[in-house]
Design a protein around this motif. Sequence first.
Motif, mmCIF file in Angstrom:
data_model
loop_
_atom_site.group_PDB
_atom_site.id
_atom_site.type_symbol
_atom_site.label_atom_id
_atom_site.label_comp_id
_atom_site.label_asym_id
_atom_site.label_seq_id
_atom_site.Cartn_x
_atom_site.Cartn_y
_atom_site.Cartn_z
ATOM 1 N N ARG A 80 0.824 -1.215 0.000
ATOM 2 C CA ARG A 80 0.000 0.000 0.000
ATOM 3 C C ARG A 80 0.853 1.259 0.000
ATOM 4 N NH1 ARG A 80 -1.523 4.052 -0.759
ATOM 5 N NH2 ARG A 80 -3.414 5.129 -0.140
ATOM 6 N N ALA A 81 1.934 1.250 0.762
ATOM 7 C CA ALA A 81 2.776 2.440 0.867
ATOM 8 C C ALA A 81 3.506 2.736 -0.438
ATOM 9 C CB ALA A 81 3.777 2.274 2.000
ATOM 10 N N THR A 82 3.806 1.714 -1.216
ATOM 11 C CA THR A 82 4.537 1.932 -2.464
ATOM 12 C C THR A 82 3.613 2.044 -3.675
ATOM 13 O OG1 THR A 82 4.841 -0.461 -2.781
ATOM 14 C CG2 THR A 82 6.587 0.736 -1.603
ATOM 15 N N ALA A 83 2.326 2.081 -3.475
ATOM 16 C CA ALA A 83 1.383 2.135 -4.598
ATOM 17 C C ALA A 83 1.601 3.368 -5.469
ATOM 18 C CB ALA A 83 -0.053 2.098 -4.081
ATOM 19 N N ALA A 84 1.955 4.476 -4.877
ATOM 20 C CA ALA A 84 2.124 5.716 -5.641
ATOM 21 C C ALA A 84 3.381 5.708 -6.500
ATOM 22 C CB ALA A 84 2.155 6.905 -4.695
ATOM 23 N N VAL A 85 4.296 4.792 -6.231
ATOM 24 C CA VAL A 85 5.539 4.735 -7.006
ATOM 25 C C VAL A 85 5.257 4.310 -8.449
ATOM 26 C CG1 VAL A 85 7.793 3.585 -7.162
ATOM 27 C CG2 VAL A 85 6.879 4.256 -4.932
ATOM 28 N N TRP A 86 4.249 3.469 -8.624
ATOM 29 C CA TRP A 86 3.867 3.001 -9.959
ATOM 30 C C TRP A 86 2.426 3.437 -10.239
ATOM 31 C CZ3 TRP A 86 6.243 -0.383 -6.421
ATOM 32 C CH2 TRP A 86 7.582 -0.655 -6.700
ATOM 33 N N PRO A 87 2.253 4.669 -10.716
ATOM 34 C CA PRO A 87 0.882 5.195 -10.899
ATOM 35 C C PRO A 87 0.036 4.396 -11.892
ATOM 36 C CG PRO A 87 2.544 6.866 -11.453
ATOM 37 C CD PRO A 87 3.270 5.638 -11.049
ATOM 38 N N HIS A 88 0.657 3.756 -12.860
ATOM 39 C CA HIS A 88 -0.116 3.015 -13.859
ATOM 40 C C HIS A 88 -0.720 1.727 -13.290
ATOM 41 C CE1 HIS A 88 3.978 1.492 -14.101
ATOM 42 N NE2 HIS A 88 3.506 0.389 -14.655
ATOM 43 N N ILE A 89 -0.246 1.265 -12.143
ATOM 44 C CA ILE A 89 -0.838 0.081 -11.505
ATOM 45 C C ILE A 89 -1.258 0.405 -10.056
ATOM 46 C CG2 ILE A 89 0.256 -1.663 -12.965
ATOM 47 C CD1 ILE A 89 2.403 -1.999 -10.801
ATOM 48 N N TYR A 90 -1.568 1.652 -9.821
ATOM 49 C CA TYR A 90 -1.924 2.130 -8.477
ATOM 50 C C TYR A 90 -3.113 1.364 -7.900
ATOM 51 C CZ TYR A 90 -3.339 5.421 -4.823
ATOM 52 O OH TYR A 90 -3.694 5.984 -3.629
ATOM 53 N N VAL A 91 -4.178 1.247 -8.669
ATOM 54 C CA VAL A 91 -5.397 0.612 -8.170
ATOM 55 C C VAL A 91 -5.163 -0.865 -7.872
ATOM 56 C CG1 VAL A 91 -7.789 0.038 -8.719
ATOM 57 C CG2 VAL A 91 -6.889 2.288 -9.301
ATOM 58 N N SER A 92 -4.398 -1.543 -8.711
ATOM 59 C CA SER A 92 -4.134 -2.953 -8.437
ATOM 60 C C SER A 92 -3.288 -3.108 -7.170
ATOM 61 C CB SER A 92 -3.464 -3.632 -9.629
ATOM 62 O OG SER A 92 -2.195 -3.083 -9.884
ATOM 63 N N HIS A 93 -2.376 -2.159 -6.914
ATOM 64 C CA HIS A 93 -1.611 -2.185 -5.664
ATOM 65 C C HIS A 93 -2.544 -2.071 -4.455
ATOM 66 C CE1 HIS A 93 2.456 -2.120 -7.209
ATOM 67 N NE2 HIS A 93 2.906 -2.020 -5.970
ATOM 68 N N LEU A 94 -3.527 -1.193 -4.562
ATOM 69 C CA LEU A 94 -4.484 -1.038 -3.459
ATOM 70 C C LEU A 94 -5.249 -2.344 -3.238
ATOM 71 C CD1 LEU A 94 -5.992 2.503 -4.183
ATOM 72 C CD2 LEU A 94 -3.988 1.903 -2.811
ATOM 73 N N ALA A 95 -5.652 -2.979 -4.328
ATOM 74 C CA ALA A 95 -6.391 -4.241 -4.214
ATOM 75 C C ALA A 95 -5.518 -5.338 -3.619
ATOM 76 C CB ALA A 95 -6.914 -4.661 -5.589
ATOM 77 N N TYR A 96 -4.279 -5.439 -4.065
ATOM 78 C CA TYR A 96 -3.372 -6.464 -3.520
ATOM 79 C C TYR A 96 -3.127 -6.236 -2.035
ATOM 80 C CZ TYR A 96 -2.252 -7.545 -8.405
ATOM 81 O OH TYR A 96 -2.324 -7.888 -9.725
ATOM 82 N N ALA A 97 -2.921 -4.979 -1.666
ATOM 83 C CA ALA A 97 -2.684 -4.666 -0.248
ATOM 84 C C ALA A 97 -3.894 -5.052 0.594
ATOM 85 C CB ALA A 97 -2.358 -3.188 -0.079
ATOM 86 N N ALA A 98 -5.082 -4.733 0.107
ATOM 87 C CA ALA A 98 -6.300 -5.063 0.844
ATOM 88 C C ALA A 98 -6.463 -6.582 0.970
ATOM 89 C CB ALA A 98 -7.524 -4.466 0.143
ATOM 90 N N LEU A 99 -6.214 -7.305 -0.106
ATOM 91 C CA LEU A 99 -6.339 -8.766 -0.066
ATOM 92 C C LEU A 99 -5.328 -9.390 0.899
ATOM 93 C CD1 LEU A 99 -6.980 -9.578 -3.828
ATOM 94 C CD2 LEU A 99 -8.599 -9.778 -1.935
ATOM 95 N N LEU A 100 -4.095 -8.892 0.892
ATOM 96 C CA LEU A 100 -3.090 -9.407 1.819
ATOM 97 C C LEU A 100 -3.508 -9.171 3.271
ATOM 98 C CD1 LEU A 100 0.182 -8.251 0.013
ATOM 99 C CD2 LEU A 100 -0.592 -10.609 0.340
ATOM 100 N N PHE A 101 -4.037 -7.976 3.540
ATOM 101 C CA PHE A 101 -4.450 -7.648 4.901
ATOM 102 C C PHE A 101 -5.646 -8.489 5.336
ATOM 103 C CE2 PHE A 101 -6.280 -4.817 8.203
ATOM 104 C CZ PHE A 101 -5.198 -4.815 9.065
ATOM 105 N N ILE A 102 -6.605 -8.661 4.439
ATOM 106 C CA ILE A 102 -7.778 -9.491 4.751
ATOM 107 C C ILE A 102 -7.358 -10.941 4.985
ATOM 108 C CG2 ILE A 102 -9.895 -10.456 3.747
ATOM 109 C CD1 ILE A 102 -10.275 -7.660 2.406
ATOM 110 N N LEU A 103 -6.430 -11.448 4.177
ATOM 111 C CA LEU A 103 -5.930 -12.805 4.366
ATOM 112 C C LEU A 103 -5.236 -12.934 5.728
ATOM 113 C CD1 LEU A 103 -5.449 -15.641 3.218
ATOM 114 C CD2 LEU A 103 -3.389 -14.735 2.104
ATOM 115 N N ALA A 104 -4.432 -11.944 6.100
ATOM 116 C CA ALA A 104 -3.763 -11.959 7.405
ATOM 117 C C ALA A 104 -4.784 -11.983 8.535
ATOM 118 C CB ALA A 104 -2.843 -10.742 7.550
ATOM 119 N N LEU A 105 -5.823 -11.154 8.427
ATOM 120 C CA LEU A 105 -6.858 -11.128 9.465
ATOM 121 C C LEU A 105 -7.613 -12.452 9.536
ATOM 122 C CD1 LEU A 105 -8.337 -7.546 9.024
ATOM 123 C CD2 LEU A 105 -6.754 -8.349 10.781
ATOM 124 N N GLY A 106 -7.876 -13.060 8.389
ATOM 125 C CA GLY A 106 -8.557 -14.353 8.372
ATOM 126 C C GLY A 106 -7.732 -15.441 9.042
#
Length: 131
Positions: free
Chosen positions: A87-113
Amino acid sequence: VRSFGGPVGLGFLSGAVCLLIGLGGAVFPDQAVHFAHMFFVGGAAQFVLTISVHVIQSHGGHGALSPGRRKALWAVVILVLCAALTRATAAVWPHIYVSHLAYAALLFILALGIWFAFFGRLIFIPTKEGK
């Protein structure tokens, strides 16, 4: 002191480092939202999940971490750290920003599960002493 080694120790250490990195938002205000995610996800959430495992195990009468739970905690600590970094590095690659947000969210949800499956349910299991 030995209980603070392994995944619990890494959770504390990585949480502390992420909290410090997250304070960088004060130095770089235009990037503050990205630093805030390091502070809250990598730092605060990591501390809460790691400390709660220690408290559940110690005060819940569940004893030391079993090998299976130890592996699960390793997974949780690493997934939370990866989610924060993603999530913190999502802005480094603006062309894949949204996918970075999705990956970060999925990783966090998996950790919580994983955390809830292995540790959260212990909150509801009575101890041997019946307390």
